[in-house]
Design a protein around this motif. Structure first.
Motif, PDB file in Angstrom:
ATOM      1  N   ALA A  31       2.270   6.102   4.713  1.00 48.78           N
ATOM      2  CA  ALA A  31       0.662   5.922   4.587  1.00 48.78           C
ATOM      3  C   ALA A  31       0.548   5.597   3.010  1.00 48.78           C
ATOM      4  N   CYS A  32       1.249   6.371   2.048  1.00 45.74           N
ATOM      5  CA  CYS A  32       0.851   6.298   0.684  1.00 45.74           C
ATOM      6  C   CYS A  32       1.629   5.197   0.084  1.00 45.74           C
ATOM      7  N   ALA A  33       2.585   4.481   0.706  1.00 45.37           N
ATOM      8  CA  ALA A  33       3.308   3.379   0.287  1.00 45.37           C
ATOM      9  C   ALA A  33       2.549   2.349   0.683  1.00 45.37           C
ATOM     10  N   PHE A  34       1.780   2.305   1.789  1.00 45.45           N
ATOM     11  CA  PHE A  34       0.807   1.268   1.968  1.00 45.45           C
ATOM     12  C   PHE A  34      -0.572   1.192   1.368  1.00 45.45           C
ATOM     13  N   ALA A  35      -1.114   2.476   1.132  1.00 48.11           N
ATOM     14  CA  ALA A  35      -2.171   2.541   0.075  1.00 48.11           C
ATOM     15  C   ALA A  35      -1.880   2.074  -1.224  1.00 48.11           C
ATOM     16  N   GLY A  36      -0.521   2.333  -1.916  1.00 49.06           N
ATOM     17  CA  GLY A  36      -0.238   1.965  -3.095  1.00 49.06           C
ATOM     18  C   GLY A  36       0.045   0.467  -3.108  1.00 49.06           C
ATOM     19  N   TYR A  37       0.435  -0.177  -1.835  1.00 50.58           N
ATOM     20  CA  TYR A  37       0.650  -1.825  -2.024  1.00 50.58           C
ATOM     21  C   TYR A  37      -0.752  -2.021  -1.942  1.00 50.58           C
ATOM     22  N   CYS A  38      -1.545  -1.727  -1.097  1.00 50.60           N
ATOM     23  CA  CYS A  38      -2.819  -2.321  -1.011  1.00 50.60           C
ATOM     24  C   CYS A  38      -3.934  -2.336  -2.233  1.00 50.60           C
ATOM     25  N   LEU A  39      -3.803  -1.073  -2.950  1.00 47.32           N
ATOM     26  CA  LEU A  39      -4.310  -0.746  -4.203  1.00 47.32           C
ATOM     27  C   LEU A  39      -3.834  -1.800  -5.447  1.00 47.32           C
TER      28      LEU A  39
END
Length: 199
Positions: A155-163
Motif C-alpha cells: 500500500a505504501c509502495a503504491f502510494a509512493g509511486y503515485c505521489l
C-alpha cells in the motif's frame, strides 16, 4: 545513532535533491522509489539495499531511486512499521499475540542476531548449540512481521509511486525548460558579441 549529522531536514532535503536529479524516466524513478518503500516493511535488516536494488532491477525501475527509497524505513518510522506489521501478521496468521510483545521487537531482533552468532561459534567450540531458543523468535515475531509487512508495504509502495510520478515528471519538465531557456540566452549573448565588433 538516530539523528543524522546535519539534522533530519538537511537529510530529507539532500534525498529530495538526489531523487529529483536522477537522469532517468519518471516512471522508472517512481518504480524504484516504490521498491525501496516496500522493502522497508520487510524484517530482513541488513539486506534492504540488496533487496531494493534487485526488486527495482526486476521491474525495470531505477536502482538508485530504490536505494534512496529504503530511507522510508528509518529510526523514526521503524517502530510504527514494526508494530503494525507484527500485529497484522498475528491477525492474518491467527496466532494471537503470544509471541514477542510489540514494544520489544528491536530488542528481540538484536538478541536473535546475538544468538545466531553464538550458535555459529558453538559449531567450532565445545559449547552446545541451542537453536530451539530461536524458534520462539522465528514463529512468534519474524514470520508474523514478514507476513504482516507485505500488505502495508504494498500500500505504501503504491502510494509512493503515485505521489512521486507526477512530481518527478513536473520537475524534469521544468528543468528541461530552464536548460533550454539558458541555452537560448547564451546563444543570444554569443550572437550579440559577434554582431558588436562588426557594427
Amino acid at each position: 545513532m538516530v539523528m543524522p549529522e546535519g539534522g533530519w531536514l538537511r537529510a530529507l532535503s539532500y534525498m529530495r535533491h538526489r531523487l529529483l536529479r536522477i537522469p532517468d524516466a519518471p516512471h522508472r524513478i517512481a518504480r524504484g522509489i516504490g521498491c525501496g518503500i516496500f522493502v522497508s516493511f520487510l524484517p530482513l535488516f541488513g539486506l534492504h539495499f540488496f533487496l531494493a536494488a534487485g526488486a527495482a532491477w526486476l521491474i525495470r525501475g531505477n536502482v538508485v531511486a530504490a536505494l534512496l527509497g529504503t530511507a522510508f524505513g528509518n529510526p523514526v518510522t521503524f517502530p510504527l512499521i514494526a508494530v503494525v506489521s507484527v500485529e497484522l501478521g498475528h491477525l492474518l496468521l491467527g496466532t494471537g499475540v503470544d509471541g514477542v510483545p510489540a514494544l520489544q521487537i528491536l530488542t528481540a531482533f538484536a538478541q536473535a542476531g546475538d544468538e545466531v552468532l553464538r550458535n555459529i561459534w558453538a559449531i567450532f567450540s565445545p559449547e552446545p548449540t541451542q537453536w530451539q531458543r530461536l524458534s520462539r523468535f522465528f514463529f512468534g515475531l519474524f514470520i508474523p512481521y514478514l507476513v504482516g509487512g507485505i500488505l502495508p508495504g504494498l500500500a505504501c509502495a503504491f502510494a509512493g509511486y503515485c505521489l512521486s510520478l507526477p512530481i518527478i515528471g513536473a520537475v524534469q519538465t521544468l528543468r528541461r525548460k530552464r536548460m533550454r531557456d539558458r541555452a537560448e540566452r547564451l546563444r543570444e549573448a554569443a550572437a550579440a558579441r559577434q554582431d558588436g565588433p562588426q557594427a
